[in-house]
Design an enzyme around this catalytic site. Structure first.
Site, PDB file in Angstrom:
ATOM      1  N   SER A 558      22.342 -16.625 -10.959  1.00 38.13           N
ATOM      2  CA  SER A 558      22.770 -17.578  -9.932  1.00 38.13           C
ATOM      3  C   SER A 558      21.755 -17.561  -8.784  1.00 38.13           C
ATOM      4  O   SER A 558      20.569 -17.787  -9.016  1.00 38.13           O
ATOM      5  CB  SER A 558      24.191 -17.238  -9.468  1.00 38.13           C
ATOM      6  OG  SER A 558      24.766 -18.311  -8.766  1.00 38.13           O
ATOM      7  N   ASP A 644      27.884 -24.248 -17.550  1.00 43.62           N
ATOM      8  CA  ASP A 644      27.720 -23.912 -16.142  1.00 43.62           C
ATOM      9  C   ASP A 644      27.510 -25.226 -15.401  1.00 43.62           C
ATOM     10  O   ASP A 644      26.446 -25.827 -15.482  1.00 43.62           O
ATOM     11  CB  ASP A 644      26.521 -22.990 -15.945  1.00 43.62           C
ATOM     12  CG  ASP A 644      26.360 -22.549 -14.494  1.00 43.62           C
ATOM     13  OD1 ASP A 644      27.093 -23.065 -13.628  1.00 43.62           O
ATOM     14  OD2 ASP A 644      25.511 -21.691 -14.234  1.00 43.62           O
ATOM     15  N   HIS A 676      29.168 -20.049 -16.245  1.00 44.37           N
ATOM     16  CA  HIS A 676      28.320 -19.365 -15.271  1.00 44.37           C
ATOM     17  C   HIS A 676      28.225 -17.883 -15.604  1.00 44.37           C
ATOM     18  O   HIS A 676      27.350 -17.185 -15.111  1.00 44.37           O
ATOM     19  CB  HIS A 676      28.898 -19.569 -13.867  1.00 44.37           C
ATOM     20  CG  HIS A 676      27.912 -19.347 -12.757  1.00 44.37           C
ATOM     21  ND1 HIS A 676      26.749 -20.063 -12.617  1.00 44.37           N
ATOM     22  CD2 HIS A 676      27.917 -18.470 -11.718  1.00 44.37           C
ATOM     23  CE1 HIS A 676      26.090 -19.652 -11.549  1.00 44.37           C
ATOM     24  NE2 HIS A 676      26.772 -18.672 -10.991  1.00 44.37           N
TER      25      HIS A 676
END
Length: 700
Positions: A558, A644, A676
């Site tokens: 991320s 995601d 994710h």
């Protein structure tokens, strides 16, 4: 929404009664605790997935017993199964397994001291914990996401999903096209985190009589014509609503927005629903950010909740807000406290409000004096407390650390700065055979002379006469603390078991170190936070002789993967010999137009890249990693997942393609069915094997 009237008699027993030590066995095979052999004390990804995963906990009304779910995973079947367990809170006696079924149990909730309710499949079930006899209380075709029973036992709030109503002009286009897979949208927030928004959750009130829920009496609390979520996606659960102690009121969380307005705003509110009059009142209009998770005091005169001040800032400080329901006065108990709260509980006498606080690299329980606002720290240690329940002065907390997964620990509300007493023993037998890497707390001076907490995890087989490779761990979020967390993706002990040092800094932007430290990252992704990473790496490599300075890699997901892409373009001195980036932002202009939660990029990046007059935004986009691809000089592995929706898969593909076109050694791991995170057991094992293989190739 289709509802099903329950017609089974309350006393109908679905499973034969059982002794407390031996729950009924379903006909189908049930996934349970695996038989595992540990070799050389080394912690591996396979061992990580062999551990039991404690989920939800529920304390009995008299405080004598605690129920909890534990999930075990079958790698072969690529799925897990959660069962319900019971233990005495005095620590005496053995753990009792209450269920043994193929379908997972969740949402345990005590009806009384001998009866527990829970969800399984499409049903809400009650069980006598002394005999394990089960009764179906409610059934619904689409199942339930959760529920709470009123204190008087006469009603229930349950969560169910309803389909999104498409505009009529679009619906007619689908006439006769039963096999089409096309999607037509004319508004934003048509997908969220990891799901297409085809349905959304709502809360319903239904009557309970003789142990049966009358589903036909269900009332949509928010209103059938109001298409608003409760609980809020993607994280909200049953903590987002609560009954008053007299069972006459319901407090709930809701963000009454849809489409583009929803995508741009975090402004949720706390609402009070009067069961008798069906009137709804907003009690948090003064607050523009997230307001969530309301909890009534035991005497019913006050309501506490978590409150954020600013709209659009999802990582704002969570204030402890309390409303006096008698005179309308409200108090912010964190006005002079530089840390946020979550998981609020009132003491039995309502004289204190206790909550979990992210505090200097740990998650601890703090108590706030309701009269004086004095604050004291209740728990203390190297751990994260995820939530807790209370009875009298006894506190039962779900707790993890870098070196163990969730277990229940017991604390006393009367004491301060105490280490808890471990109550459950879910994984003791396996963990006793493993040599975990030492975890060291290291405070490092930053380039601007501030103190930064960095966790250092040693290799499991550490020998001070040898040297080892090291990995810099870059945290996601970006406003997320590098705490004493336990994870099945970024597990520091798996890295330790693979023979690596781990350097895990709480760089600029991590909460738990004051508001100013957290806020410094917004609009400055390529600034001090990146210098923090470099400083932590250099200091650890210099001060820890066993770290080989020529064998250091970096990894993250991320925002952590954004950090990897950025560091790859600023690796002039070859500090890092290899990189791995998981689900990260590579092109910030692309990210602005692809992500679903616009409030995030509007706040943290400053707004759209086309606004040339916006200095904050232009500074952000100038630091986009794709602008420095010409300076990449080390091997990189890119991992990304199709589902995601916060950072879409094209970001990872673009980074990988760019690396290959530059002639760099690169690898691309793509998951077409993950989010994710990487949640499926076999996918996770592939992720970990790839992770270790990639770094072993370049650092060993």
């Amino acid at each position: 929404m289709k509802k099903t009237l329950l017609f089974l008699a309350a006393g109908l027993t679905l499973l034969a009664a059982c002794s407390p030590k031996e729950a009924p066995v379903a006909e189908a095979d049930v996934i349970g605790k695996p038989e595992v052999t540990v070799e050389n004390g080394r912690f591996t990804p396979e061992l990580m997935w062999s551990l039991g995963q404690m989920g939800e906990t529920a304390l009995s009304p008299d405080g004598s017993r605690i129920a909890y779910t534990v999930k075990y995973v079958s790698i072969e079947e690529n799925r897990g199964n959660a069962e319900l367990y019971l233990r005495n809170t005095d620590g005496q006696g053995e753990e009792i397994r209450l269920t043994r079924t193929e379908g997972s149990e969740f949402n345990p909730f005590w009806m009384n001291d001998s009866t527990i309710m829970f969800c399984r499949g499409t049903q809400i079930i009650s069980m006598n914990v002394n005999t394990c006899a089960e009764n179906v209380m409610a059934e619904r075709e689409g199942g339930f996401e959760g529920f709470k029973l009123a204190p008087n036992g006469q009603s229930i709030i349950y969560v169910a999903t309803v389909p999104v109503q498409r505009p009529e002009n679009l619906d007619k286009l689908y006439d006769g096209l039963s096999k089409t897979t096309g999607r037509i949208n004319e508004d934003l927030m048509y997908r969220h985190w990891d799901n297409w928004v085809d349905e959304y959750p709502k809360i319903y009130l239904a009557q309970v009589a003789n142990g049966v829920v009358d589903m036909e009496s269900s009332i949509d609390i928010i209103g059938a014509d109001n298409p608003y979520e409760c609980p809020m996606r993607p994280w909200g659960g049953v903590e987002q609503f609560n009954y008053s102690p007299d069972s006459k009121m319901i407090a709930f969380t809701c963000r009454m927005k849809t489409g583009k307005a929803y995508a741009e705003s975090t402004n949720s509110d706390i609402y009070l629903y009067d069961i008798a009059t069906k009137q709804v009142q907003n009690v948090s209009e003064f607050s523009m950010g997230y307001d969530q998770n309301p909890v009534f005091s035991h005497d019913g005169t006050r309501l506490a909740w978590e409150s954020m001040e600013h709209d659009g800032y999802e990582s704002d400080k969570l204030r402890l807000m309390v409303l006096n329901l008698t005179n309308g006065a409200r108090i912010d108990y964190t006005s002079n406290f530089d840390y946020g709260v979550s998981g609020i509980n009132w003491s039995d006498d309502d004289k204190e409000i206790l909550a979990v606080v992210m505090y200097r690299g740990m998650q601890e329980i703090f108590a706030f004096d309701a009269a004086t606002k004095a604050i004291r720290q209740v728990s203390h240690g190297y751990h994260d407390i995820h939530g807790f329940q209370m009875k009298g002065n006894d506190i039962y907390a779900s707790q993890v650390s870098i070196s163990y997964p969730a277990e229940v620990f017991k604390y006393s509300a009367k004491d301060s700065l105490q280490e808890g007493t471990k109550l459950t023993t879910i994984n003791d037998d396996l963990l006793s055979q493993i040599r975990m890497g030492k975890v060291e707390e290291k405070w490092i001076k930053t380039v601007d002379n501030k103190e930064m907490l960095t966790w250092v995890i040693y290799p499991y087989d550490y020998d001070s006469t040898k040297t080892y490779p090291a990995l810099l761990f870059c945290e996601g979020g970006p406003q997320s603390m590098v705490s004493q967390f336990w994870s099945t993706r970024w597990n520091f002990q798996v890295m330790s078991g693979a023979g690596y040092f781990v350097i895990a800094p709480n760089r600029r932007g991590c909460p738990g170190f004051g508001t100013a430290w957290c806020e410094e990252i917004s609009g400055d992704y390529g600034g001090l936070c990146m210098k923090d990473y470099m400083t932590a790496t250099d200091v650890c490599a210099k001060e820890i002789a066993a770290i080989d300075q020529n064998r250091i890699g970096a990894c993250g997901a991320s925002f952590g993967a954004f950090s990897i892409y950025w560091l790859a373009g600023h690796n002039e001195n070859n500090r890092f010999k290899a990189f791995l980036a998981h689900n990260g932002m590579f092109n910030l202009e692309q990210q602005y137009c692809e992500t679903e939660e616009l409030w995030f990029v509007n706040w943290d990046l400053g707004g759209p890249f086309w606004d040339k007059s916006n200095a904050k935004a232009q500074k952000s986009y100038a630091q986009s990693p794709h602008k420095f691809i010409d300076k990449w000089n080390a091997p990189i592995c890119v991992v990304h997942s199709e589902f995601d929706f916060r950072i879409v898969a094209s970001q990872g593909m673009a980074a990988y393609n760019a690396a290959k076109m530059r002639g760099l050694d690169a690898r691309y791991l793509y998951f077409p069915d993950e989010t994710h995170w990487v949640l499926q057991p076999q996918n996770s094992l592939l992720w970990h094997r790839n992770f270790i293989d990639w770094f072993d190739k370049y650092l060993k």
